[in-house]
Design a protein around this motif. Structure first.
Motif, PDB file in Angstrom:
ATOM      1  N   GLU A   1       0.858  -1.189   0.000  1.00 44.19           N
ATOM      2  CA  GLU A   1       0.000   0.000   0.000  1.00 44.19           C
ATOM      3  C   GLU A   1       0.898   1.244   0.000  1.00 44.19           C
ATOM      4  OE1 GLU A   1      -3.967   1.667   2.356  1.00 44.19           O
ATOM      5  OE2 GLU A   1      -2.537   0.379   3.406  1.00 44.19           O
ATOM      6  N   PRO A   2       1.449   1.600  -1.174  1.00 45.77           N
ATOM      7  CA  PRO A   2       2.413   2.705  -1.245  1.00 45.77           C
ATOM      8  C   PRO A   2       1.885   4.029  -0.699  1.00 45.77           C
ATOM      9  CG  PRO A   2       2.374   1.469  -3.298  1.00 45.77           C
ATOM     10  CD  PRO A   2       1.214   0.977  -2.483  1.00 45.77           C
ATOM     11  N   SER A   3       0.582   4.229  -0.775  1.00 42.44           N
ATOM     12  CA  SER A   3       0.011   5.503  -0.328  1.00 42.44           C
ATOM     13  C   SER A   3      -0.108   5.598   1.188  1.00 42.44           C
ATOM     14  CB  SER A   3      -1.373   5.718  -0.954  1.00 42.44           C
ATOM     15  OG  SER A   3      -2.261   4.688  -0.569  1.00 42.44           O
ATOM     16  N   ASN A   4       0.088   4.495   1.875  1.00 40.05           N
ATOM     17  CA  ASN A   4      -0.047   4.462   3.334  1.00 40.05           C
ATOM     18  C   ASN A   4       1.294   4.770   3.992  1.00 40.05           C
ATOM     19  OD1 ASN A   4      -0.793   3.993   5.989  1.00 40.05           O
ATOM     20  ND2 ASN A   4      -0.681   1.769   5.797  1.00 40.05           N
ATOM     21  N   ASP A   5       1.373   5.895   4.677  1.00 41.90           N
ATOM     22  CA  ASP A   5       2.614   6.321   5.323  1.00 41.90           C
ATOM     23  C   ASP A   5       2.765   5.620   6.673  1.00 41.90           C
ATOM     24  OD1 ASP A   5       4.866   7.561   6.240  1.00 41.90           O
ATOM     25  OD2 ASP A   5       3.911   9.511   6.607  1.00 41.90           O
ATOM     26  N   VAL A   6       3.710   4.664   6.748  1.00 43.80           N
ATOM     27  CA  VAL A   6       3.962   3.965   8.008  1.00 43.80           C
ATOM     28  C   VAL A   6       5.323   4.355   8.581  1.00 43.80           C
ATOM     29  CG1 VAL A   6       2.462   1.994   7.501  1.00 43.80           C
ATOM     30  CG2 VAL A   6       4.852   1.963   6.753  1.00 43.80           C
ATOM     31  N   SER A   7       5.787   5.539   8.200  1.00 47.61           N
ATOM     32  CA  SER A   7       7.097   5.993   8.678  1.00 47.61           C
ATOM     33  C   SER A   7       7.124   6.105  10.200  1.00 47.61           C
ATOM     34  CB  SER A   7       7.461   7.341   8.049  1.00 47.61           C
ATOM     35  OG  SER A   7       6.485   8.315   8.347  1.00 47.61           O
ATOM     36  N   TRP A   8       5.976   6.443  10.790  1.00 47.55           N
ATOM     37  CA  TRP A   8       5.914   6.556  12.252  1.00 47.55           C
ATOM     38  C   TRP A   8       6.219   5.224  12.926  1.00 47.55           C
ATOM     39  CZ3 TRP A   8       2.611   3.381  14.897  1.00 47.55           C
ATOM     40  CH2 TRP A   8       1.597   2.756  14.136  1.00 47.55           C
ATOM     41  N   ALA A   9       5.783   4.133  12.292  1.00 44.82           N
ATOM     42  CA  ALA A   9       5.991   2.812  12.875  1.00 44.82           C
ATOM     43  C   ALA A   9       7.421   2.322  12.675  1.00 44.82           C
ATOM     44  CB  ALA A   9       5.014   1.804  12.275  1.00 44.82           C
ATOM     45  N   ASN A  10       8.154   2.962  11.787  1.00 48.00           N
ATOM     46  CA  ASN A  10       9.524   2.550  11.499  1.00 48.00           C
ATOM     47  C   ASN A  10      10.559   3.496  12.096  1.00 48.00           C
ATOM     48  OD1 ASN A  10       9.532   0.109   9.435  1.00 48.00           O
ATOM     49  ND2 ASN A  10       7.776   1.416   8.931  1.00 48.00           N
ATOM     50  N   GLU A  11      10.109   4.411  12.960  1.00 47.55           N
ATOM     51  CA  GLU A  11      11.043   5.276  13.677  1.00 47.55           C
ATOM     52  C   GLU A  11      11.938   4.412  14.565  1.00 47.55           C
ATOM     53  OE1 GLU A  11      11.012   9.037  16.831  1.00 47.55           O
ATOM     54  OE2 GLU A  11       9.133   8.153  16.110  1.00 47.55           O
ATOM     55  N   MET A  12      13.243   4.657  14.502  1.00 48.94           N
ATOM     56  CA  MET A  12      14.195   3.857  15.257  1.00 48.94           C
ATOM     57  C   MET A  12      14.261   4.342  16.700  1.00 48.94           C
ATOM     58  SD  MET A  12      15.050   1.703  12.968  1.00 48.94           S
ATOM     59  CE  MET A  12      16.449   0.860  13.711  1.00 48.94           C
ATOM     60  N   LEU A  13      13.907   3.454  17.615  1.00 49.89           N
ATOM     61  CA  LEU A  13      13.858   3.785  19.039  1.00 49.89           C
ATOM     62  C   LEU A  13      14.377   2.597  19.855  1.00 49.89           C
ATOM     63  CD1 LEU A  13      10.244   5.281  19.160  1.00 49.89           C
ATOM     64  CD2 LEU A  13      12.371   6.598  19.312  1.00 49.89           C
ATOM     65  N   PRO A  14      14.813   2.832  21.098  1.00 46.36           N
ATOM     66  CA  PRO A  14      15.198   1.699  21.954  1.00 46.36           C
ATOM     67  C   PRO A  14      14.011   0.753  22.143  1.00 46.36           C
ATOM     68  CG  PRO A  14      15.970   3.767  22.893  1.00 46.36           C
ATOM     69  CD  PRO A  14      15.048   4.129  21.750  1.00 46.36           C
ATOM     70  N   MET A  15      14.254  -0.543  22.024  1.00 43.67           N
ATOM     71  CA  MET A  15      13.200  -1.534  22.164  1.00 43.67           C
ATOM     72  C   MET A  15      12.509  -1.398  23.516  1.00 43.67           C
ATOM     73  SD  MET A  15      11.819  -4.271  20.598  1.00 43.67           S
ATOM     74  CE  MET A  15      13.038  -4.993  19.495  1.00 43.67           C
ATOM     75  N   LEU A  16      11.204  -1.166  23.495  1.00 52.79           N
ATOM     76  CA  LEU A  16      10.406  -0.979  24.700  1.00 52.79           C
ATOM     77  C   LEU A  16      10.987   0.102  25.608  1.00 52.79           C
ATOM     78  CD1 LEU A  16       9.528  -4.694  25.553  1.00 52.79           C
ATOM     79  CD2 LEU A  16       8.077  -2.994  24.428  1.00 52.79           C
ATOM     80  N   GLY A  17      11.683   1.043  24.990  1.00 51.72           N
ATOM     81  CA  GLY A  17      12.211   2.180  25.733  1.00 51.72           C
ATOM     82  C   GLY A  17      13.526   1.932  26.426  1.00 51.72           C
ATOM     83  N   ALA A  18      14.027   0.696  26.395  1.00 49.68           N
ATOM     84  CA  ALA A  18      15.246   0.407  27.150  1.00 49.68           C
ATOM     85  C   ALA A  18      16.198  -0.558  26.457  1.00 49.68           C
ATOM     86  CB  ALA A  18      14.885  -0.154  28.518  1.00 49.68           C
ATOM     87  N   GLY A  19      15.734  -1.238  25.409  1.00 47.80           N
ATOM     88  CA  GLY A  19      16.548  -2.259  24.768  1.00 47.80           C
ATOM     89  C   GLY A  19      17.324  -1.728  23.584  1.00 47.80           C
ATOM     90  N   PRO A  20      17.781  -2.618  22.709  1.00 49.16           N
ATOM     91  CA  PRO A  20      18.512  -2.192  21.506  1.00 49.16           C
ATOM     92  C   PRO A  20      17.613  -1.384  20.578  1.00 49.16           C
ATOM     93  CG  PRO A  20      17.938  -4.522  21.384  1.00 49.16           C
ATOM     94  CD  PRO A  20      17.625  -4.081  22.784  1.00 49.16           C
ATOM     95  N   VAL A  21      18.224  -0.548  19.754  1.00 46.24           N
ATOM     96  CA  VAL A  21      17.472   0.303  18.840  1.00 46.24           C
ATOM     97  C   VAL A  21      16.844  -0.545  17.740  1.00 46.24           C
ATOM     98  CG1 VAL A  21      17.637   2.185  17.168  1.00 46.24           C
ATOM     99  CG2 VAL A  21      18.889   2.312  19.332  1.00 46.24           C
ATOM    100  N   ALA A  22      15.560  -0.319  17.500  1.00 47.94           N
ATOM    101  CA  ALA A  22      14.816  -1.076  16.495  1.00 47.94           C
ATOM    102  C   ALA A  22      13.611  -0.243  16.068  1.00 47.94           C
ATOM    103  CB  ALA A  22      14.352  -2.417  17.067  1.00 47.94           C
ATOM    104  N   PRO A  23      12.982  -0.583  14.937  1.00 45.03           N
ATOM    105  CA  PRO A  23      11.770   0.143  14.535  1.00 45.03           C
ATOM    106  C   PRO A  23      10.700   0.068  15.617  1.00 45.03           C
ATOM    107  CG  PRO A  23      12.590  -1.201  12.715  1.00 45.03           C
ATOM    108  CD  PRO A  23      13.390  -1.583  13.929  1.00 45.03           C
ATOM    109  N   LEU A  24       9.938   1.131  15.754  1.00 45.99           N
ATOM    110  CA  LEU A  24       8.891   1.199  16.769  1.00 45.99           C
ATOM    111  C   LEU A  24       7.951   0.002  16.694  1.00 45.99           C
ATOM    112  CD1 LEU A  24       7.119   2.553  18.919  1.00 45.99           C
ATOM    113  CD2 LEU A  24       6.117   3.945  17.078  1.00 45.99           C
ATOM    114  N   TRP A  25       7.600  -0.432  15.475  1.00 41.05           N
ATOM    115  CA  TRP A  25       6.624  -1.512  15.359  1.00 41.05           C
ATOM    116  C   TRP A  25       7.108  -2.811  16.007  1.00 41.05           C
ATOM    117  CZ3 TRP A  25       7.614  -6.110  12.822  1.00 41.05           C
ATOM    118  CH2 TRP A  25       8.648  -6.122  11.868  1.00 41.05           C
ATOM    119  N   MET A  26       8.429  -2.982  16.104  1.00 45.02           N
ATOM    120  CA  MET A  26       8.947  -4.175  16.770  1.00 45.02           C
ATOM    121  C   MET A  26       8.699  -4.116  18.275  1.00 45.02           C
ATOM    122  SD  MET A  26      12.478  -5.155  14.808  1.00 45.02           S
ATOM    123  CE  MET A  26      12.456  -5.592  13.059  1.00 45.02           C
ATOM    124  N   SER A  27       8.785  -2.922  18.859  1.00 45.16           N
ATOM    125  CA  SER A  27       8.453  -2.776  20.277  1.00 45.16           C
ATOM    126  C   SER A  27       6.977  -3.075  20.505  1.00 45.16           C
ATOM    127  CB  SER A  27       8.764  -1.353  20.762  1.00 45.16           C
ATOM    128  OG  SER A  27      10.151  -1.126  20.830  1.00 45.16           O
TER     129      SER A  27
END
Length: 206
Positions: free
Chosen positions: A148-174
């Protein structure tokens, strides 16, 4: 078929409730739907134990149809950031539900002759893991933008610490890890109602 109706209604209620509650956040990583959806595995396992694999599959397919209807309705409701249900979420939700539930049925059937707790626990653990992996990957992974190219999921792919404390990963993985943890916790808790419900149903005269 009518004896399967309570299972079908229970599954439909869980699917509808989860589709509604997923719109409401619980903390930073979860929605309220995360606490209702895992009970779909309980319904499937009870039906499998009491009525057999074929009955469990019927309940799964009924739940899938209800889920598809909910998704279609959700695509027509526009919220602050667009439709409540995007194409990717609809595909991810339907695929994850059907595949995970049918695998749950198969694993349960394979282990049904062992200790009473082994089949529901193992099948739910396997099904829950597959469900979480399929849904979040299909719905939010940047590698599947072509769905779905028109669907912007960039917010879900923001790189953040896993669950706020773990290794850096896309938000959707947390989000996926938190959702999976809830499923596993409920899988353990659900052994109690599984035992009680199955005991009562099996004790009824045929």
């Amino acid at each position: 078929m009518t004896r399967y109706l309570p299972g079908i209604l229970a599954m439909a209620a869980i699917v509808v409730a989860s589709n509604i509650l997923v719109q409401f956040l619980f903390g930073q990583w979860l929605t309220w739907g995360a606490f209702t959806y895992p009970f779909a595995f309980l319904v499937t396992d009870v039906m499998n134990r009491v009525y057999g694999r074929a009955a469990a599959r019927q309940v799964v397919f009924a739940g899938f149809v209800v889920g598809v209807i909910c998704s279609l309705i959700g695509t027509q409701i526009v919220g602050e950031f667009g439709p409540l249900v995007t194409l990717r979420i609809a595909i991810g939700s339907g695929t994850a539900f059907l595949v995970a539930q049918l695998i749950d049925v198969a694993v349960f059937h394979r282990l049904r002759d062992g200790p009473w707790w082994r089949a529901p626990l193992a099948s739910t653990l396997v099904g829950s893991t597959i469900d979480t992996a399929l849904f979040f990957t299909i719905a939010f992974s940047a590698s599947l933008m072509w769905i779905e190219p028109s669907n912007d999921v960039s917010w879900a792919n923001e790189m953040l610490p896993m669950l706020g404390a773990g290794p850096v990963a896309p938000l959707w993985m947390s989000l996926a890890v938190a959702d999976w943890a809830v499923k596993i916790a409920i899988a353990l808790i659900a052994l109690v109602p599984f035992r009680v419900i199955v005991g009562k149903l099996m004790a009824r005269p045929a």
